[in-house]
Motif scaffolding. Structure first.
Motif, PDB file in Angstrom:
ATOM      1  N   LEU A 123      34.211  15.544 -13.413  1.00  0.00           N
ATOM      2  CA  LEU A 123      32.539  14.482 -12.640  1.00  0.00           C
ATOM      3  C   LEU A 123      33.162  15.625 -11.773  1.00  0.00           C
ATOM      4  CD1 LEU A 123      33.606  10.903 -13.675  1.00  0.00           C
ATOM      5  CD2 LEU A 123      33.025  12.272 -14.768  1.00  0.00           C
ATOM      6  N   GLY A 124      32.054  15.274 -11.067  1.00  0.00           N
ATOM      7  CA  GLY A 124      31.664  15.471  -9.964  1.00  0.00           C
ATOM      8  C   GLY A 124      30.286  15.339  -9.318  1.00  0.00           C
ATOM      9  N   GLU A 125      29.967  16.021  -8.159  1.00  0.00           N
ATOM     10  CA  GLU A 125      28.896  15.519  -7.221  1.00  0.00           C
ATOM     11  C   GLU A 125      27.621  16.771  -7.000  1.00  0.00           C
ATOM     12  OE1 GLU A 125      28.900  14.022  -3.451  1.00  0.00           O
ATOM     13  OE2 GLU A 125      27.062  14.083  -3.176  1.00  0.00           O
ATOM     14  N   PHE A 126      26.458  16.670  -7.827  1.00  0.00           N
ATOM     15  CA  PHE A 126      25.918  17.505  -7.713  1.00  0.00           C
ATOM     16  C   PHE A 126      24.236  16.788  -7.515  1.00  0.00           C
ATOM     17  CE2 PHE A 126      24.604  21.716  -9.059  1.00  0.00           C
ATOM     18  CZ  PHE A 126      22.659  21.689  -9.536  1.00  0.00           C
ATOM     19  N   ASN A 127      23.498  17.443  -6.011  1.00  0.00           N
ATOM     20  CA  ASN A 127      22.557  17.417  -5.307  1.00  0.00           C
ATOM     21  C   ASN A 127      22.643  15.967  -5.219  1.00  0.00           C
ATOM     22  OD1 ASN A 127      22.073  19.956  -4.865  1.00  0.00           O
ATOM     23  ND2 ASN A 127      20.768  19.514  -6.372  1.00  0.00           N
ATOM     24  N   GLY A 128      23.932  15.395  -5.115  1.00  0.00           N
ATOM     25  CA  GLY A 128      23.696  13.650  -4.573  1.00  0.00           C
ATOM     26  C   GLY A 128      23.649  12.635  -5.577  1.00  0.00           C
ATOM     27  N   LYS A 129      23.861  13.341  -6.629  1.00  0.00           N
ATOM     28  CA  LYS A 129      24.065  12.994  -8.094  1.00  0.00           C
ATOM     29  C   LYS A 129      25.546  12.753  -8.747  1.00  0.00           C
ATOM     30  CE  LYS A 129      19.596  11.023  -9.016  1.00  0.00           C
ATOM     31  NZ  LYS A 129      18.394  11.544  -9.637  1.00  0.00           N
ATOM     32  N   LEU A 130      25.597  12.082  -9.467  1.00  0.00           N
ATOM     33  CA  LEU A 130      27.388  12.453 -10.317  1.00  0.00           C
ATOM     34  C   LEU A 130      26.649  13.012 -11.469  1.00  0.00           C
ATOM     35  CD1 LEU A 130      29.678  11.228 -11.495  1.00  0.00           C
ATOM     36  CD2 LEU A 130      28.606   9.751 -13.065  1.00  0.00           C
ATOM     37  N   CYS A 131      27.830  13.993 -11.209  1.00  0.00           N
ATOM     38  CA  CYS A 131      27.595  15.470 -12.479  1.00  0.00           C
ATOM     39  C   CYS A 131      29.203  15.099 -13.758  1.00  0.00           C
ATOM     40  CB  CYS A 131      26.840  16.459 -12.381  1.00  0.00           C
ATOM     41  SG  CYS A 131      28.742  16.912 -11.337  1.00  0.00           S
ATOM     42  N   SER A 132      28.278  15.542 -14.926  1.00  0.00           N
ATOM     43  CA  SER A 132      30.004  16.083 -15.823  1.00  0.00           C
ATOM     44  C   SER A 132      29.779  17.537 -15.951  1.00  0.00           C
ATOM     45  CB  SER A 132      29.976  15.069 -16.974  1.00  0.00           C
ATOM     46  OG  SER A 132      30.716  15.480 -18.280  1.00  0.00           O
ATOM     47  N   ALA A 133      30.463  17.955 -16.188  1.00  0.00           N
ATOM     48  CA  ALA A 133      30.529  19.676 -16.359  1.00  0.00           C
ATOM     49  C   ALA A 133      31.090  19.457 -17.859  1.00  0.00           C
ATOM     50  CB  ALA A 133      30.625  20.157 -15.120  1.00  0.00           C
ATOM     51  N   SER A 134      31.024  20.185 -18.572  1.00  0.00           N
ATOM     52  CA  SER A 134      31.809  20.975 -19.601  1.00  0.00           C
ATOM     53  C   SER A 134      31.612  22.001 -20.155  1.00  0.00           C
ATOM     54  CB  SER A 134      32.238  19.329 -20.704  1.00  0.00           C
ATOM     55  OG  SER A 134      30.451  19.715 -21.177  1.00  0.00           O
ATOM     56  N   VAL A 135      32.456  22.974 -20.872  1.00  0.00           N
ATOM     57  CA  VAL A 135      32.250  23.747 -21.315  1.00  0.00           C
ATOM     58  C   VAL A 135      32.116  23.813 -23.057  1.00  0.00           C
ATOM     59  CG1 VAL A 135      33.224  26.134 -22.130  1.00  0.00           C
ATOM     60  CG2 VAL A 135      33.524  25.850 -19.884  1.00  0.00           C
TER      61      VAL A 135
END
Lengths: 155, 363
Positions: free
Chosen positions: B252-264
């Motif tokens: 989980l992280g913050e991408f341009n003010g919104k919650l994001c989920s990053a995975s490979v």
């Protein structure tokens, strides 16, 4: 307000740039000059070259034309435009920094300060001091030459 | 503003002089605060003016506002002291990554904008908030509830222009002692210097993954081991569970003010951004999607050449960059230019990490 007022900017090289008032007030320095009533004929910007001034005007135009919408694409576009804006050789960059700082352009200030920071970030204190001293010498030489030039031209 | 002929040259000359002097001033007054703490410590040796500038508390305040990029990660294996791996060792770093200035051995629990939250390994398992650069630290009062062996805590610190003293909150989500299979929340506020147990109790959340939590716009999100995400709204004091993206084990992280989920997935780094958190309550046939596929970056083949690894955790995902681990090599993915390059190698395999910002924030 059916017609848009235009402002004339006269720069270091003596060239004049005609811009819409709404674009010209992006730089706060110019906005204040207009408010103070100094902009009746043209606004002199003797410390900025044509190359830099046209870049700055391009930037202000772009920011004024992109509406303040929530369109993600427009904002991303603007961001990448700004990103490319500060990609230049060191000489141009220094002139750009001084111009933006003098003109006090809100949107660009943080960007140029960040650019400067990125340039000096990885250096050692000795390199940093060297860079400062060298640049000071270069600039003071330039200043000396400029003074002589204008003196000789009797402007 | 047309001046007389002779006077103009005088103005021009003096103005030119002033302008080029200004470059030094611009750097000192404006640009320095955009640098990470380690660079600033080094630059104290450039000249007296700079040393004076960098040492003022006002400058530290400005720097904590202006510099907010992830500077590296703290890694810690169970039982060992923490280590720090910098994204740029020349400019970012901390004087003592093991945090030995704290009164007892600790586990790093959370981090936010230059502040670290640690928990003592033994004794009363007290919480500490510290800045690893300035070595300032503060012991928090004892919470009223038992948070368990590995609390899922999130530190929330947003530097603010008018706040010269850091104001932060620490929220811990823990398994309820009174109810079976429930999650409760306790929040520490530095303003009140006190803990407060939330009235909210969540019965759907499964076991939470420690160090997975992030806070975006006063809403806290944690990954659960089942793949779902526990959401707690700080302002409304309400919680809910939403499903994660794909298999649900993204970072989980913050991408341009919104919650994001990053995975490979496969050989691509995917960053998904939450688009509509209420999609499960929309009417039937609504096209509201919970997650939107935002960015896909193909990863470099060298990351997959080491055949013994098949899992590529994302260490950090933000608005500008993402960090991916391949074996013991950290790769930096630029989310704007999609450039992927090798950053640094870890001295040994690691399991747990916390991103950190090299800020001078004062406690």
């Amino acid at each position: 307000m059916s017609f848009s007022k235009t402002i004339m900017l006269r720069n270091y090289d003596g060239e004049t740039f005609v811009v819409d008032e709404v674009v010209a007030v992006e730089p706060q320095t110019i906005e204040h000059m207009i408010e103070d009533g100094c902009a009746n004929t043209s606004i002199p910007l003797p410390n900025i070259t044509s190359k830099i001034l046209s870049k700055v005007i391009e930037h202000c135009k772009k920011h004024v034309e992109t509406p303040n919408s929530n369109e993600k694409d427009a904002k991303a576009d603007l961001k990448s435009f700004d990103f490319d804006f500060v990609k230049a050789d060191q000489g141009t960059l220094f002139d750009l920094i001084l111009a933006v700082n003098y003109l006090n352009i809100k949107g660009l200030l943080d960007l140029i300060y960040q650019t400067i920071a990125d340039m000096i970030k990885g250096k050692t204190p000795e390199e940093e001091e060297e860079m400062r001293r060298v640049n000071a010498w270069v600039f003071s030489c330039f200043v000396g030459v400029t003074c002589l030039y204008f003196k000789s031209k009797k402007i | 503003m047309d001046c007389g002929g002779k006077n103009k040259s005088k103005f021009l000359a003096s103005r030119n002089n002033k302008i080029y002097m200004d470059l030094k001033l611009i750097i000192r007054e404006h640009a320095l605060q955009f640098l990470p703490a380690k660079s600033l410590f080094k630059f104290r040796g450039v000249c007296r003016d700079w040393r004076l500038m960098i040492s003022t508390p006002f400058f530290a305040h400005n720097q904590s506002l202006s510099y907010s990029s992830v500077s590296g990660m703290f890694f810690q294996s169970h039982g060992d002291p923490p280590t720090f791996i910098s994204t740029d060792p020349e400019s970012c770093g901390v004087p003592d990554p093991t945090l030995s200035f704290l009164p007892s051995p600790i586990d790093i629990v959370a981090s936010s904008n230059g502040l670290l939250c640690c928990q003592a390994k033994t004794g009363d398992r007290a919480y500490y908030i510290c800045n690893p650069v300035t070595k300032q630290w503060k012991k928090l009062p004892k919470p009223s509830m038992e948070h368990g062996p590995e609390p899922a805590a999130v530190l929330i610190f947003k530097p603010s222009l008018l706040n010269f003293v850091a104001e932060y909150k620490l929220i811990c989500a823990f398994r309820s002692n009174d109810f079976d299979d429930a999650t409760e929340f306790e929040i520490y506020s530095s303003k009140d210097d006190a803990w407060k147990v939330s009235g909210e109790i969540n019965f759907s959340a499964k076991k939470l993954i420690a160090k997975s939590g992030v806070c975006v716009n006063d809403v806290v999100y944690w990954q659960s081991s089942h793949g779902s995400i526990l959401v707690y709204d700080m302002t409304k004091d309400r919680s809910q569970v939403i499903h994660g993206c794909y298999s649900g084990h993204g970072t989980l992280g913050e991408f341009n003010g919104k919650l994001c989920s990053a995975s490979v997935n496969g050989r691509t780094l995917t960053v998904n951004v939450i688009s509509n958190i209420y999609s499960n309550t929309m009417h039937m046939g609504s096209r509201a999607q919970l997650w939107t596929d935002k960015i896909r970056i193909p990863l470099v083949t060298e990351m997959f050449n080491v055949s013994s690894y098949d899992h590529f955790p994302v260490l950090y995902a933000g608005s500008e960059i993402a960090l991916v681990l391949s074996g013991r090599s950290i790769y930096r993915c630029d989310l704007k230019t999609t450039e992927v390059r090798f950053l640094v190698a870890l001295p040994r395999p690691e399991q747990k990490w916390i991103p950190y910002v090299n800020s001078l924030v004062a406690l």
